[in-house]
Design a protein around this motif. Structure first.
Motif, PDB file in Angstrom:
ATOM      1  N   ALA A 139      30.605  41.245  38.413  1.00 50.93           N
ATOM      2  CA  ALA A 139      29.198  40.984  38.117  1.00 50.93           C
ATOM      3  C   ALA A 139      28.744  39.672  38.747  1.00 50.93           C
ATOM      4  CB  ALA A 139      28.971  40.959  36.605  1.00 50.93           C
ATOM      5  N   THR A 140      29.603  38.666  38.723  1.00 50.51           N
ATOM      6  CA  THR A 140      29.256  37.384  39.324  1.00 50.51           C
ATOM      7  C   THR A 140      29.085  37.523  40.825  1.00 50.51           C
ATOM      8  OG1 THR A 140      30.455  36.192  37.595  1.00 50.51           O
ATOM      9  CG2 THR A 140      29.975  34.976  39.600  1.00 50.51           C
ATOM     10  N   TRP A 141      29.975  38.273  41.484  1.00 48.66           N
ATOM     11  CA  TRP A 141      29.863  38.500  42.915  1.00 48.66           C
ATOM     12  C   TRP A 141      28.559  39.220  43.244  1.00 48.66           C
ATOM     13  CZ3 TRP A 141      31.638  37.190  47.534  1.00 48.66           C
ATOM     14  CH2 TRP A 141      31.395  38.051  48.620  1.00 48.66           C
ATOM     15  N   ALA A 142      28.233  40.260  42.481  1.00 49.35           N
ATOM     16  CA  ALA A 142      27.001  41.006  42.721  1.00 49.35           C
ATOM     17  C   ALA A 142      25.778  40.137  42.484  1.00 49.35           C
ATOM     18  CB  ALA A 142      26.956  42.248  41.826  1.00 49.35           C
ATOM     19  N   ASP A 143      25.879  39.249  41.497  1.00 50.08           N
ATOM     20  CA  ASP A 143      24.768  38.372  41.136  1.00 50.08           C
ATOM     21  C   ASP A 143      24.517  37.341  42.222  1.00 50.08           C
ATOM     22  OD1 ASP A 143      22.790  37.525  39.270  1.00 50.08           O
ATOM     23  OD2 ASP A 143      24.079  35.843  38.723  1.00 50.08           O
ATOM     24  N   CYS A 144      25.587  36.684  42.682  1.00 51.71           N
ATOM     25  CA  CYS A 144      25.421  35.629  43.686  1.00 51.71           C
ATOM     26  C   CYS A 144      26.784  35.226  44.244  1.00 51.71           C
ATOM     27  CB  CYS A 144      24.737  34.404  43.072  1.00 51.71           C
ATOM     28  SG  CYS A 144      24.571  33.002  44.196  1.00 51.71           S
ATOM     29  N   GLN A 186      43.582  52.584  43.651  1.00 48.38           N
ATOM     30  CA  GLN A 186      44.122  52.546  45.012  1.00 48.38           C
ATOM     31  C   GLN A 186      43.994  51.162  45.645  1.00 48.38           C
ATOM     32  OE1 GLN A 186      42.254  55.701  47.238  1.00 48.38           O
ATOM     33  NE2 GLN A 186      43.776  57.196  46.566  1.00 48.38           N
ATOM     34  N   LYS A 187      42.946  50.406  45.243  1.00 45.57           N
ATOM     35  CA  LYS A 187      42.676  49.140  45.928  1.00 45.57           C
ATOM     36  C   LYS A 187      42.636  47.925  45.008  1.00 45.57           C
ATOM     37  CE  LYS A 187      39.961  51.163  49.697  1.00 45.57           C
ATOM     38  NZ  LYS A 187      38.671  51.116  50.441  1.00 45.57           N
ATOM     39  N   ILE A 188      42.487  48.126  43.711  1.00 47.33           N
ATOM     40  CA  ILE A 188      42.294  46.993  42.810  1.00 47.33           C
ATOM     41  C   ILE A 188      43.165  47.138  41.564  1.00 47.33           C
ATOM     42  CG2 ILE A 188      39.905  46.630  43.549  1.00 47.33           C
ATOM     43  CD1 ILE A 188      38.971  47.990  40.975  1.00 47.33           C
ATOM     44  N   VAL A 189      43.290  46.039  40.850  1.00 47.60           N
ATOM     45  CA  VAL A 189      43.772  46.073  39.474  1.00 47.60           C
ATOM     46  C   VAL A 189      42.584  45.660  38.611  1.00 47.60           C
ATOM     47  CG1 VAL A 189      45.350  45.123  37.767  1.00 47.60           C
ATOM     48  CG2 VAL A 189      46.150  45.532  40.106  1.00 47.60           C
ATOM     49  N   ALA A 190      42.036  46.605  37.869  1.00 48.33           N
ATOM     50  CA  ALA A 190      40.893  46.336  37.000  1.00 48.33           C
ATOM     51  C   ALA A 190      41.403  45.949  35.625  1.00 48.33           C
ATOM     52  CB  ALA A 190      39.992  47.563  36.908  1.00 48.33           C
ATOM     53  N   ARG A 241      32.629  51.956  43.472  1.00 49.87           N
ATOM     54  CA  ARG A 241      31.759  50.788  43.653  1.00 49.87           C
ATOM     55  C   ARG A 241      32.515  49.490  43.398  1.00 49.87           C
ATOM     56  NH1 ARG A 241      27.741  54.459  41.592  1.00 49.87           N
ATOM     57  NH2 ARG A 241      28.172  53.909  39.423  1.00 49.87           N
ATOM     58  N   ALA A 242      33.387  49.501  42.403  1.00 49.70           N
ATOM     59  CA  ALA A 242      34.180  48.306  42.121  1.00 49.70           C
ATOM     60  C   ALA A 242      35.104  47.983  43.291  1.00 49.70           C
ATOM     61  CB  ALA A 242      34.986  48.498  40.835  1.00 49.70           C
ATOM     62  N   GLU A 243      35.695  49.019  43.885  1.00 50.44           N
ATOM     63  CA  GLU A 243      36.602  48.793  45.013  1.00 50.44           C
ATOM     64  C   GLU A 243      35.848  48.263  46.234  1.00 50.44           C
ATOM     65  OE1 GLU A 243      40.206  51.981  44.155  1.00 50.44           O
ATOM     66  OE2 GLU A 243      38.499  52.603  45.403  1.00 50.44           O
ATOM     67  N   GLU A 244      34.642  48.766  46.460  1.00 51.30           N
ATOM     68  CA  GLU A 244      33.843  48.256  47.573  1.00 51.30           C
ATOM     69  C   GLU A 244      33.544  46.774  47.386  1.00 51.30           C
ATOM     70  OE1 GLU A 244      30.353  50.615  47.893  1.00 51.30           O
ATOM     71  OE2 GLU A 244      31.422  52.459  48.459  1.00 51.30           O
ATOM     72  N   ALA A 245      33.131  46.405  46.164  1.00 50.76           N
ATOM     73  CA  ALA A 245      32.841  44.994  45.895  1.00 50.76           C
ATOM     74  C   ALA A 245      34.099  44.143  46.018  1.00 50.76           C
ATOM     75  CB  ALA A 245      32.235  44.849  44.503  1.00 50.76           C
ATOM     76  N   ASP A 251      36.668  44.725  47.929  1.00 42.78           N
ATOM     77  CA  ASP A 251      36.954  44.569  49.365  1.00 42.78           C
ATOM     78  C   ASP A 251      36.138  43.418  49.942  1.00 42.78           C
ATOM     79  OD1 ASP A 251      38.875  46.499  49.756  1.00 42.78           O
ATOM     80  OD2 ASP A 251      37.459  48.061  50.361  1.00 42.78           O
ATOM     81  N   GLU A 252      34.867  43.367  49.575  1.00 46.72           N
ATOM     82  CA  GLU A 252      33.983  42.328  50.103  1.00 46.72           C
ATOM     83  C   GLU A 252      34.402  40.942  49.630  1.00 46.72           C
ATOM     84  OE1 GLU A 252      30.129  43.423  48.808  1.00 46.72           O
ATOM     85  OE2 GLU A 252      29.984  45.206  50.082  1.00 46.72           O
ATOM     86  N   LEU A 253      34.598  40.797  48.332  1.00 48.37           N
ATOM     87  CA  LEU A 253      34.933  39.471  47.818  1.00 48.37           C
ATOM     88  C   LEU A 253      36.350  39.061  48.224  1.00 48.37           C
ATOM     89  CD1 LEU A 253      36.902  39.410  45.010  1.00 48.37           C
ATOM     90  CD2 LEU A 253      34.895  40.576  44.084  1.00 48.37           C
ATOM     91  N   GLY A 254      37.256  40.038  48.357  1.00 43.93           N
ATOM     92  CA  GLY A 254      38.601  39.720  48.798  1.00 43.93           C
ATOM     93  C   GLY A 254      38.623  39.226  50.231  1.00 43.93           C
ATOM     94  N   LEU A 255      37.854  39.896  51.111  1.00 50.62           N
ATOM     95  CA  LEU A 255      37.787  39.473  52.509  1.00 50.62           C
ATOM     96  C   LEU A 255      37.158  38.091  52.621  1.00 50.62           C
ATOM     97  CD1 LEU A 255      38.100  40.019  55.511  1.00 50.62           C
ATOM     98  CD2 LEU A 255      35.881  41.213  55.466  1.00 50.62           C
ATOM     99  N   ALA A 256      36.074  37.863  51.879  1.00 49.76           N
ATOM    100  CA  ALA A 256      35.425  36.550  51.918  1.00 49.76           C
ATOM    101  C   ALA A 256      36.368  35.458  51.418  1.00 49.76           C
ATOM    102  CB  ALA A 256      34.144  36.579  51.088  1.00 49.76           C
ATOM    103  N   SER A 257      37.100  35.743  50.348  1.00 47.80           N
ATOM    104  CA  SER A 257      38.028  34.755  49.778  1.00 47.80           C
ATOM    105  C   SER A 257      39.165  34.441  50.739  1.00 47.80           C
ATOM    106  CB  SER A 257      38.577  35.258  48.444  1.00 47.80           C
ATOM    107  OG  SER A 257      37.541  35.499  47.512  1.00 47.80           O
ATOM    108  N   ASP A 258      39.722  35.478  51.364  1.00 51.57           N
ATOM    109  CA  ASP A 258      40.823  35.267  52.310  1.00 51.57           C
ATOM    110  C   ASP A 258      40.352  34.494  53.539  1.00 51.57           C
ATOM    111  OD1 ASP A 258      42.512  36.626  50.628  1.00 51.57           O
ATOM    112  OD2 ASP A 258      42.434  38.520  51.742  1.00 51.57           O
ATOM    113  N   THR A 259      39.145  34.812  54.009  1.00 55.27           N
ATOM    114  CA  THR A 259      38.613  34.109  55.175  1.00 55.27           C
ATOM    115  C   THR A 259      38.332  32.648  54.849  1.00 55.27           C
ATOM    116  OG1 THR A 259      37.596  36.189  55.901  1.00 55.27           O
ATOM    117  CG2 THR A 259      36.844  34.174  56.967  1.00 55.27           C
ATOM    118  N   LEU A 260      37.856  32.399  53.639  1.00 57.06           N
ATOM    119  CA  LEU A 260      37.645  31.016  53.214  1.00 57.06           C
ATOM    120  C   LEU A 260      38.962  30.256  53.193  1.00 57.06           C
ATOM    121  CD1 LEU A 260      35.691  28.863  52.002  1.00 57.06           C
ATOM    122  CD2 LEU A 260      36.343  29.736  49.742  1.00 57.06           C
ATOM    123  N   ALA A 261      40.003  30.881  52.635  1.00 53.42           N
ATOM    124  CA  ALA A 261      41.317  30.234  52.570  1.00 53.42           C
ATOM    125  C   ALA A 261      41.866  29.939  53.959  1.00 53.42           C
ATOM    126  CB  ALA A 261      42.288  31.109  51.787  1.00 53.42           C
ATOM    127  N   ALA A 262      41.460  30.743  54.962  1.00 54.38           N
ATOM    128  CA  ALA A 262      41.923  30.537  56.337  1.00 54.38           C
ATOM    129  C   ALA A 262      41.072  29.539  57.099  1.00 54.38           C
ATOM    130  CB  ALA A 262      41.939  31.876  57.069  1.00 54.38           C
TER     131      ALA A 262
END
Length: 278
Positions: free
Chosen positions: A24-29, A133-137, A218-222, A224-235
């Motif tokens: 929800a936080t990711w979707a919000d901002c 398949q992609k997350i641990v909820a 929808r949760a997996e799509e979100a 994917d987005e936040l995971g990619l952004a987080s990994d790119t930030l760490a790099a």
């Protein structure tokens, strides 16, 4: 070994752990997500909001009620537990806090009077988790009932507006809780309920496998987005590009408003008690 079809050079993709609050936080901002979950040290948060204090007190009182033996689960004892949990944080003054404490007393008393307090929930503030398949909820559920062999997700609400079937149907949090409870407690779970204490109403939805799958997708799509952004930030990626602000009315009550010039410009400053029901 290649002839057998095994490829030991490829590591399985790491599952991203998410909670409904994170999604929800990711979707919000995205910027708020970064400040809340990634920035270290975490930017300073704003002070308490009265409506959040009110909701937390009611939740804690109902949790404490089910820790009592059945004979003590009375409306009067529920009110006494609310008094024990009460805090004045975020209210304008003691007089305003007293007004809303009286309202909360009525909500809790009426709710417990209608409730079958002889039930023994299988979970109170229970942490549940499930992989897809992609997350641990995962997350913490207010209450999990067992009715006719099936689990029921119960979520307490104290907001200013009544809730509808559409709110229950569209809640990603409740859908993920249903899936996670099913796996954690090894029983079927399709029914989710929003119990709105101020109006005494219950919004109910019975999920199907298809509707649960849509929420997971929808949760997996979100994720994917936040995971990619987080990994790119760490790099070494640019945080302003990866986590841009998403401005709107929500900027009014954002915990990180003081650290976000765009948010300050997008919405006015409110008093901490402004979101209480009139």
């Amino acid at each position: 070994m290649d002839q057998l079809g095994f490829d030991f050079g490829v590591m399985p993709k790491r599952l991203v752990k998410v909670t409904p609050a994170k999604l929800a936080t990711w979707a919000d901002c995205p910027r708020r997500f970064r400040m809340a979950y990634l920035d270290r040290p975490t930017p300073p948060r704003g002070g308490a909001w009265a409506h959040n204090t009110l909701g937390a007190v009611v939740h804690n009182a109902l949790k404490a009620l089910f820790d009592q033996p059945v004979e003590k689960r009375t409306p009067e004892h529920a009110v006494a537990l609310l008094h024990r949990q009460w805090k004045d944080e975020g209210f304008r003054d003691a007089e305003q806090a007293a007004v809303y404490r009286t309202r909360a007393e009525g909500w809790v008393r009426d709710y417990v009077e209608r409730l079958d307090t002889s039930i023994e929930p299988v979970g109170i503030e229970r942490w549940v988790s499930t992989p897809t398949q992609k997350i641990v909820a995962e997350g913490r559920v207010d209450r999990i009932d067992l009715r006719d062999g099936e689990l029921v997700i119960v979520d307490y609400k104290t907001g200013r507006h009544a809730l509808t079937v559409d709110d229950a149907r569209g809640s990603q949090a409740l859908a993920l809780y249903a899936l996670a409870a099913r796996r954690t407690l090894r029983k079927p779970c399709r029914r989710v309920e929003l119990h709105h204490l101020p109006t005494g109403t219950v919004a109910v939805w019975e999920h199907t496998e298809e509707s649960l799958a849509r929420h997971v997708s929808r949760a997996e799509e979100a994720a994917d987005e936040l995971g990619l952004a987080s990994d790119t930030l760490a790099a070494g990626g640019d945080p302003e590009i990866l986590f841009p602000p998403r401005t709107g009315n929500q900027c009014t009550w954002c915990d990180f408003r003081r650290s976000c010039p765009e948010g300050q410009q997008a919405a006015p400053t409110l008093d901490p008690w402004a979101l209480l029901a009139p």
